[in-house]
Scaffold this active site. Structure first.
Site, PDB file in Angstrom:
ATOM      1  N   GLY A  51       0.810  -1.370  -0.354  1.00 30.14           N
ATOM      2  CA  GLY A  51      -0.008  -0.216   0.012  1.00 30.14           C
ATOM      3  C   GLY A  51       0.895   1.238  -0.103  1.00 30.14           C
ATOM      4  O   GLY A  51       1.860   1.257  -0.723  1.00 30.14           O
ATOM      5  N   CYS A  83       6.202  -5.463   0.339  1.00 25.87           N
ATOM      6  CA  CYS A  83       6.250  -4.006  -0.219  1.00 25.87           C
ATOM      7  C   CYS A  83       6.255  -2.918   0.945  1.00 25.87           C
ATOM      8  O   CYS A  83       7.062  -2.785   1.601  1.00 25.87           O
ATOM      9  CB  CYS A  83       5.351  -3.794  -1.244  1.00 25.87           C
ATOM     10  SG  CYS A  83       5.874  -2.452  -2.488  1.00 25.87           S
ATOM     11  N   HIS A 176       5.122  -8.102  -4.991  1.00 27.74           N
ATOM     12  CA  HIS A 176       3.483  -8.268  -4.566  1.00 27.74           C
ATOM     13  C   HIS A 176       3.318  -9.946  -4.677  1.00 27.74           C
ATOM     14  O   HIS A 176       2.489 -10.290  -5.753  1.00 27.74           O
ATOM     15  CB  HIS A 176       2.649  -7.748  -5.371  1.00 27.74           C
ATOM     16  CG  HIS A 176       2.592  -6.375  -4.711  1.00 27.74           C
ATOM     17  ND1 HIS A 176       1.839  -5.897  -3.775  1.00 27.74           N
ATOM     18  CD2 HIS A 176       3.357  -5.258  -4.794  1.00 27.74           C
ATOM     19  CE1 HIS A 176       1.999  -4.403  -3.329  1.00 27.74           C
ATOM     20  NE2 HIS A 176       3.107  -4.180  -3.928  1.00 27.74           N
ATOM     21  N   GLU A 178       0.856 -11.766  -3.855  1.00 31.31           N
ATOM     22  CA  GLU A 178      -0.625 -11.943  -3.963  1.00 31.31           C
ATOM     23  C   GLU A 178      -1.092 -11.685  -5.352  1.00 31.31           C
ATOM     24  O   GLU A 178      -2.206 -12.192  -5.680  1.00 31.31           O
ATOM     25  CB  GLU A 178      -1.135 -11.257  -2.637  1.00 31.31           C
ATOM     26  CG  GLU A 178      -1.530  -9.782  -3.249  1.00 31.31           C
ATOM     27  CD  GLU A 178      -0.332  -9.053  -2.920  1.00 31.31           C
ATOM     28  OE1 GLU A 178       0.973  -9.446  -2.697  1.00 31.31           O
ATOM     29  OE2 GLU A 178      -0.248  -7.562  -3.239  1.00 31.31           O
TER      30      GLU A 178
END
Ligand code: GLN
Length: 200
Positions: A51, A83, A176, A178
């Site tokens: 984020g 991140c 990332h 995900e």
């Protein structure tokens, strides 16, 4: 490894938490969104998603997550930061300097790939409990790990620099995991959580 049921919290203050929960469920864990520190009590592990680290830190501070996550770590429960999640877990942050929890001995530089390469994909090889296996990595305004302390084990590199690393119960990625179909990194974290839970 036996698939004992583990309950993994995903910090859901900001950023892309829903896809982490999905990946954890695909790895056989129970995933819960965490919005208050008290909710950590029932979790065996915690994911801090990507984020914007400054926003994330502000919200963490407002809700009292800083001491709660320190306690969670001190109890031996694994934490995985991706991140911005890595940025808040690092020992030292540059560009600019900012507060961080210091739970993994690395120095990270924020937004370190420059404007030309704000987001990109790369393939590499990860050493996750076995021989190196191919891994697709998605980087979004990613930090770079500029220094790793002696207790930190790099698990994957991009252009010779660590992008996935672990120190004890703390796992971090500059990319990332995900956002790709491959659940190898989440599976590795779930195994870490299962092992920590079995040892507790
Ligand atoms: N650029 C963000 C930061 O510095 C991190 C980006 C991300 O989490 N994808 O906080």
């Amino acid at each position: 490894m036996t698939e004992n049921e583990v309950r993994i919290g995903v910090l859901a203050l900001q950023g892309d938490f829903a896809l982490h929960a999905k990946a954890l469920v695909r790895c056989g864990a129970e995933a819960v969104e965490v919005r208050k520190p008290a909710e950590l009590a029932t979790c065996d592990g915690l994911v801090i998603p990507g984020g914007e680290s400054t926003t994330l830190l502000k919200l963490m501070d407002e809700w009292g997550f800083v001491p709660a996550i320190e306690k969670f770590h001190a109890e031996g429960k694994p934490i995985f930061g991706t991140c911005a999640g890595l940025i808040v877990l690092a020992r030292e942050v540059e560009n600019p300097r900012q507060f961080s929890l210091g739970l993994i001995d690395v120095t990270v530089e924020r937004n370190a790939y420059g404007r030309q390469r704000e987001s990109f994909e790369a393939s590499g090889a990860a050493r996750l409990d076995g021989p190196p296996a191919p891994l697709e990595m998605v980087f979004i305004r990613a930090p770079r790990i500029r220094r790793v302390g002696p207790g930190v084990e790099p698990l994957a590199e991009h252009r010779g620099e660590p992008v996935l690393a672990r120190q004890g119960t703390v796992l971090v990625a500059t990319f990332h995991p995900e956002l790709t179909e491959d659940t190898a990194v989440h599976r590795y974290f779930c195994d870490l959580v299962r092992r920590a839970q079995a040892a507790a």
